[in-house]
Design an enzyme around this catalytic site. Sequence first.
Site, PDB file in Angstrom:
ATOM      1  N   GLU A  66       6.705 -13.819   8.348  1.00  0.00           N
ATOM      2  CA  GLU A  66       6.982 -13.621   9.779  1.00  0.00           C
ATOM      3  C   GLU A  66       7.889 -12.428  10.088  1.00  0.00           C
ATOM      4  OE1 GLU A  66       8.344 -17.393  11.327  1.00  0.00           O
ATOM      5  OE2 GLU A  66       6.708 -18.486  10.388  1.00  0.00           O
ATOM      6  N   GLU A  73      -0.813 -22.779   6.903  1.00  0.00           N
ATOM      7  CA  GLU A  73       0.062 -23.771   7.558  1.00  0.00           C
ATOM      8  C   GLU A  73      -0.694 -24.470   8.688  1.00  0.00           C
ATOM      9  OE1 GLU A  73       3.953 -22.272   8.541  1.00  0.00           O
ATOM     10  OE2 GLU A  73       4.028 -20.975   6.779  1.00  0.00           O
TER      11      GLU A  73
HETATM   12  O1  G3I Z   1      17.389 -31.876   5.800  1.00  0.00           O
HETATM   13  C1  G3I Z   1      18.131 -31.934   7.027  1.00  0.00           C
HETATM   14  C2  G3I Z   1      18.721 -33.306   7.256  1.00  0.00           C
HETATM   15  O2  G3I Z   1      19.651 -33.592   6.228  1.00  0.00           O
HETATM   16  C3  G3I Z   1      19.381 -33.334   8.624  1.00  0.00           C
HETATM   17  O3  G3I Z   1      19.861 -34.613   8.886  1.00  0.00           O
HETATM   18  C4  G3I Z   1      18.376 -32.956   9.712  1.00  0.00           C
HETATM   19  C5  G3I Z   1      18.997 -32.901  11.100  1.00  0.00           C
HETATM   20  O4  G3I Z   1      18.392 -31.925  11.903  1.00  0.00           O
HETATM   21  O5  G3I Z   1      17.867 -31.660   9.422  1.00  0.00           O
HETATM   22  C6  G3I Z   1      17.177 -31.603   8.164  1.00  0.00           C
HETATM   23  O6  G3I Z   1      16.732 -30.304   7.983  1.00  0.00           O
HETATM   24  C7  G3I Z   1      15.613 -29.934   8.748  1.00  0.00           C
HETATM   25  C8  G3I Z   1      14.521 -29.436   7.818  1.00  0.00           C
HETATM   26  O7  G3I Z   1      13.417 -28.951   8.543  1.00  0.00           O
HETATM   27  C9  G3I Z   1      14.030 -30.568   6.891  1.00  0.00           C
HETATM   28  O8  G3I Z   1      13.377 -31.529   7.634  1.00  0.00           O
HETATM   29  C10 G3I Z   1      16.016 -28.793   9.709  1.00  0.00           C
HETATM   30  O9  G3I Z   1      16.928 -29.297  10.681  1.00  0.00           O
HETATM   31  C11 G3I Z   1      14.791 -28.238  10.403  1.00  0.00           C
HETATM   32  O10 G3I Z   1      15.156 -27.078  11.123  1.00  0.00           O
HETATM   33  C12 G3I Z   1      13.762 -27.830   9.352  1.00  0.00           C
HETATM   34  O11 G3I Z   1      12.613 -27.405  10.043  1.00  0.00           O
HETATM   35  C13 G3I Z   1      11.689 -26.682   9.242  1.00  0.00           C
HETATM   36  C14 G3I Z   1      11.352 -25.354   9.910  1.00  0.00           C
HETATM   37  O12 G3I Z   1      10.394 -24.662   9.113  1.00  0.00           O
HETATM   38  C15 G3I Z   1      12.556 -24.467  10.075  1.00  0.00           C
HETATM   39  O13 G3I Z   1      12.290 -23.538  11.057  1.00  0.00           O
HETATM   40  C16 G3I Z   1      10.419 -27.502   9.120  1.00  0.00           C
HETATM   41  O14 G3I Z   1      10.681 -28.701   8.390  1.00  0.00           O
HETATM   42  C17 G3I Z   1       9.351 -26.685   8.384  1.00  0.00           C
HETATM   43  O15 G3I Z   1       8.139 -27.404   8.423  1.00  0.00           O
HETATM   44  C18 G3I Z   1       9.179 -25.340   9.090  1.00  0.00           C
HETATM   45  O16 G3I Z   1       8.207 -24.581   8.397  1.00  0.00           O
HETATM   46  C19 G3I Z   1       7.886 -23.298   8.948  1.00  0.00           C
HETATM   47  C20 G3I Z   1       7.378 -22.428   7.823  1.00  0.00           C
HETATM   48  O17 G3I Z   1       8.302 -22.390   6.772  1.00  0.00           O
HETATM   49  C21 G3I Z   1       7.069 -21.029   8.310  1.00  0.00           C
HETATM   50  N1  G3I Z   1       6.146 -21.046   9.410  1.00  0.00           N
HETATM   51  C22 G3I Z   1       6.512 -21.926  10.508  1.00  0.00           C
HETATM   52  C23 G3I Z   1       6.788 -23.337  10.014  1.00  0.00           C
HETATM   53  C24 G3I Z   1       7.130 -24.223  11.172  1.00  0.00           C
HETATM   54  O18 G3I Z   1       8.349 -23.829  11.748  1.00  0.00           O
END
Ligand code: G3I
Length: 382
Positions: free
Chosen positions: A176, A291
């Site tokens: 990205e 994705e």
């Molecule tokens: O692990 C912590 C947990 O301990 C905590 O309690 C909780 C509270 O918010 O957060 C958890 O972490 C989260 C993490 O995912 C695991 O679930 C983060 O807040 C959250 O921001 C994170 O989001 C991820 C996102 O990327 C970040 O922007 C998504 O899971 C993940 O699926 C997403 O993947 C991205 C690709 O890498 C790139 N393309 C877009 C795609 C969707 O955004």
Amino acid sequence: MRVLKSFLAEIVILLFVATGAAFAGGQTEVKPSPSAPSGPIPSLAALYKPYFPIGAAVGDQLLDQEGPFIASQFDSLVAANDMKWAIIHPVPGNKPADYNFAQADAIVAFAQKHGMLVRGHNFVWHQQVPDWVFEGADGRPLSATKAEVLARLKEHITTLIDHFRGKVYCWDVVNEALSDGDHVWREDSPWYKTAGTSSKGDDGVPDYIIKAYEYARQADPNVKLFYNDYNIESGPKFEHALQLARILKAKGLLDGIGIQGHWQIQSVDPEAVRHAIDSFAALGLQVQITELDLSVYRWGDDSSLSSLPADREALQTKDYGELFKVFREEGAAGKLTGVTFWGVTDADTWLNNFPVGGRTDWPLLFDAKLRPKPAFWAVAKW
Ligand code: G3I
């Protein structure tokens, strides 16, 4: 009797899928979605073997909970989060204690046990990267010199490629980096701000991008290097991605393009996706859908549904069916080399928190109880 029941249930589903095609106008005439057929369902991975691997984004916890199901449906995995910099390399340095390989190793071990491929995701992204990567000696945000940032980048890439050598077959090296707006590059990225100047002869490509691919190539000439992004199948972002791909390919630094495939029902255009796959493949690159999910909300719709309406489910079924028809054709032509879903079931999708926090979405092929949705059958039967 059970076989007959299951057969009848499948007929009902097929009729449902077929009727779905008539709802592009948004008129709701469909019945609620049929219940899942009893008995085992076919394996997507097995069905798609002649075309390409079928992948899913997972975390190690999901593998603990749904391991056998995941191994039965998919033959490729990617870590949804666990190989990203903030998780795998949270603190500065290059000692073993500075890395956190536990969750990523668990995913790789699961994949190896079940004969699955693993995609690596990712080295360079503007999200989920710790602040220290861009801090100089004074500890201020973004005060690191370009040389400091690039040295950290090289160390990080080399360590990860070494660690996963022979186990991860491709890496999303840069994720990205292109802008959604008028500019070509994502200029608010900390990578761009600290290492975004361009060397002579690099056609304006920010140095951190070229360097990331060079470091990865040096670390392992055999692992496949991808550029991964969303909305690169059409519009100016498609042109920008094509140009970036041309430049990296000419330098011998790129093997593939990941079209993420975060789409919404009714607005995804399978023929535009086909054109994009053809265009990247014409450069001599592999193309993968990396994705995939199909939100049932249109982009910009902030409303919140408490259950999945039948008309949206029918549209989703139709869209998935049409997309996979294109995917099979492109796979058979050797242009599309993988399709990965971003999650396994509607219970574990990131879209339940984005773009509206706490809202329920239903973007995948399996419901929260691992039952195949009508969209599954549109993908599994053709
Ligand atoms: O692990 C912590 C947990 O301990 C905590 O309690 C909780 C509270 O918010 O957060 C958890 O972490 C989260 C993490 O995912 C695991 O679930 C983060 O807040 C959250 O921001 C994170 O989001 C991820 C996102 O990327 C970040 O922007 C998504 O899971 C993940 O699926 C997403 O993947 C991205 C690709 O890498 C790139 N393309 C877009 C795609 C969707 O955004």
